[in-house]
Motif scaffolding. Structure first.
Motif, short mmCIF file in Angstrom:
data_model
loop_
_atom_site.label_atom_id
_atom_site.label_comp_id
_atom_site.label_asym_id
_atom_site.label_seq_id
_atom_site.Cartn_x
_atom_site.Cartn_y
_atom_site.Cartn_z
N ALA A 147 0.93 -1.08 -0.14
CA ALA A 147 0.14 0.02 0.08
C ALA A 147 0.88 1.24 0.08
O ALA A 147 2.06 1.15 0.18
CB ALA A 147 -0.99 0.17 1.19
N ARG A 148 0.41 2.34 -0.14
CA ARG A 148 0.82 3.73 0.13
C ARG A 148 0.39 4.24 1.18
O ARG A 148 -0.84 4.00 1.68
CB ARG A 148 0.59 4.67 -1.30
CG ARG A 148 1.58 4.09 -2.38
CD ARG A 148 2.98 4.44 -2.26
NE ARG A 148 3.69 4.03 -3.72
CZ ARG A 148 3.97 4.52 -4.52
NH1 ARG A 148 3.82 5.78 -4.51
NH2 ARG A 148 4.60 3.97 -5.70
N ALA A 149 1.36 5.25 2.03
CA ALA A 149 0.94 5.69 3.24
C ALA A 149 1.32 7.25 3.14
O ALA A 149 2.24 7.47 2.53
CB ALA A 149 1.45 5.15 4.37
N TYR A 150 0.48 8.12 3.66
CA TYR A 150 0.65 9.39 3.52
C TYR A 150 0.34 10.21 4.88
O TYR A 150 -0.82 9.95 5.54
CB TYR A 150 -0.53 10.23 2.41
CG TYR A 150 -0.24 9.60 1.22
CD1 TYR A 150 0.52 10.18 0.21
CD2 TYR A 150 -0.99 8.51 0.96
CE1 TYR A 150 0.70 9.59 -1.31
CE2 TYR A 150 -0.87 7.91 -0.46
CZ TYR A 150 0.19 8.46 -1.46
OH TYR A 150 0.30 7.97 -2.49
N VAL A 151 1.32 10.66 5.41
CA VAL A 151 1.45 11.27 6.74
C VAL A 151 1.58 12.91 6.17
O VAL A 151 2.23 13.29 5.88
CB VAL A 151 2.89 10.76 7.50
CG1 VAL A 151 2.77 11.52 9.03
CG2 VAL A 151 2.80 9.44 7.89
N VAL A 152 0.67 13.62 7.02
CA VAL A 152 0.65 15.05 7.06
C VAL A 152 1.30 15.57 8.08
O VAL A 152 0.91 15.32 9.24
CB VAL A 152 -0.74 15.44 6.76
CG1 VAL A 152 -0.75 16.93 6.62
CG2 VAL A 152 -1.65 14.80 5.97
N LEU A 153 2.54 16.25 7.85
CA LEU A 153 3.20 16.83 9.15
C LEU A 153 2.56 18.11 9.32
O LEU A 153 2.17 18.83 8.67
CB LEU A 153 4.79 16.81 8.70
CG LEU A 153 5.26 15.42 8.16
CD1 LEU A 153 6.94 15.98 7.98
CD2 LEU A 153 5.58 14.52 9.22
N SER A 206 5.04 7.53 1.60
CA SER A 206 5.77 6.04 1.90
C SER A 206 4.95 5.03 1.17
O SER A 206 3.84 4.89 1.01
CB SER A 206 5.84 6.03 3.26
OG SER A 206 6.92 7.12 3.98
N ARG A 207 5.96 4.06 0.75
CA ARG A 207 5.16 2.60 0.43
C ARG A 207 5.43 1.86 1.45
O ARG A 207 6.49 1.94 2.40
CB ARG A 207 6.06 2.25 -0.92
CG ARG A 207 7.39 2.04 -0.80
CD ARG A 207 7.78 1.25 -2.22
NE ARG A 207 9.24 0.69 -1.99
CZ ARG A 207 10.07 -0.16 -2.67
NH1 ARG A 207 9.38 -0.62 -3.72
NH2 ARG A 207 11.21 -0.47 -2.52
N LEU A 208 4.46 0.76 1.67
CA LEU A 208 4.47 -0.10 2.78
C LEU A 208 4.87 -1.48 2.22
O LEU A 208 4.34 -2.00 1.30
CB LEU A 208 3.06 -0.24 3.54
CG LEU A 208 2.88 1.05 4.10
CD1 LEU A 208 1.20 0.86 4.77
CD2 LEU A 208 3.83 1.63 5.06
#
Length: 357
Positions: A171-177, A185-187
């Motif tokens: 999956a792809r992951a998106y972290v909003v800082l 990021s890719r998992l």
């Protein structure tokens, strides 16, 4: 443009959440829709604690589907559709959460749950869990940093997941800082663990949090709280933001713009729902055209309404007799005298009240 009714806004006083102070904000008209169920309150009382939900639909037994919600002071809850607690993981300061069903290298499938871990306010991490659909139990898989060593201190804030975009990833992951950067990021499986590997960023000028991925159109939507909603195509080499909706009467958004959710019907039509936190409402958009499609509030009925909503989620499909067309789940920032919780609505109720197909 919204209908004339929505443009004739009045001014009222609405409270923000967290450290925000009360400020005069517009209050645009919206259709009142009663909540149909609610979850047990989170364990952290007298605080802004409940934050962001996720929904897993049990295709084999829709009425046994599961709901997740963060207590951003303490960890992650799993609820049944009746709102009772099925499990709790005391995993720390988890802010936003999302999930995807993934296929592992050995051919097995897993309900993979992720969350933005802000336990260390200077070192953003992604916390990962496996959810057992039969028991509702969470298994902790770990919490990993994903930015390169030596990066500037940053606080993890928003979080969402998307389908894999390349071979070899789950999956792809998106972290909003909290500074407005969205880190993708890719998992992947690595050494028997699932870990994030940072790929690229897109930066917004001011604080952002809510995000959601449209897997079909490979598009990321991000809520820049005081500005509006952006869409970011994911298929290109670089992430480039395009305006989707702005704070103001034309699009029916009152800052802060918070949680975002995608509602997709079986026929492929897609709606984007946004939390217009500043006037305790939810704005509905036709995701295909970008046009506003109306606004609603969770008000009336025996359960009580919602206010100061941070995270939202909606999943369409059969969830059993109580939710035959889908579930909408919203954090309630004021559930006094009890601690904060999450309210549930049937998508059929929303669709009927809003007059959409």
């Amino acid at each position: 443009m919204l209908p004339a009714l929505l443009l004739s806004a009045c001014t009222t006083t609405a409270a923000g959440t967290g450290a925000e102070t009360e400020a005069a904000r517009p209050r645009y008209p919206a259709t009142d829709i009663p909540a149909e169920a609610e979850t047990v309150p989170v364990g952290t009382g007298d605080a802004d604690a409940a934050d962001d939900p996720a929904i897993w639909r049990n295709a084999a037994n829709p009425a046994a589907s599961l709901l997740l919600g963060t207590d951003k002071k303490a960890g992650l809850y799993v609820y049944g559709l009746d709102g009772t607690v099925r499990d709790f993981s005391p995993a720390g300061a988890l802010n936003n959460t999302d999930l995807r069903e993934v296929r592992l290298a050995d051919g097995s499938t897993r309900i993979l749950v992720g969350a933005s871990d802000r336990t260390d306010r200077t070192e953003p991490r992604i916390a990962l869990f496996s959810l057992d659909g039969a028991t509702g139990k969470l298994t902790v898989l770990g919490s990993d940093s994903f930015l390169k060593p030596g990066h500037a201190p940053a606080e993890a804030y928003g979080f969402c997941m998307g389908a894999p975009l390349a071979a070899g990833e789950l999956a792809r992951a998106y972290v909003v800082l909290k500074d407005g950067t969205v880190a993708e990021s890719r998992l992947v499986e690595n050494g028997g663990r699932i870990v994030p590997q940072h790929l690229r960023d897109v930066k917004f000028a001011t604080q952002s949090e809510g995000c959601v991925v449209d897997d079909v159109w490979k598009t990321l939507y991000v809520a820049e709280e005081d500005v509006g909603i952006w869409k970011v195509p994911l298929s290109g080499a670089a992430l480039t933001a395009q305006p989707f909706a702005k704070v103001g009467a034309a699009d029916g958004l009152v800052d802060d713009v918070e949680g975002l959710a995608i509602a997709r019907k079986a026929n492929g039509h897609t709606w984007l729902v946004a939390s217009s936190q500043g006037d305790n409402a939810y704005a509905l958009f036709d995701a295909e055209t970008g046009k506003p499609a109306g606004r609603f509030r969770v008000e009336g009925g025996a359960i009580g309404g919602t206010s100061d909503t941070d995270g939202i989620e909606v999943v369409l499909g059969d969830f059993g007799p109580a939710f035959p067309e889908g579930v909408f789940m919203a954090q309630d920032g004021n559930n006094a005298p009890k601690a904060q919780n999450f309210k549930l609505l049937s998508w059929r109720s929303i669709r009927t009240a809003m007059g959409i197909r």
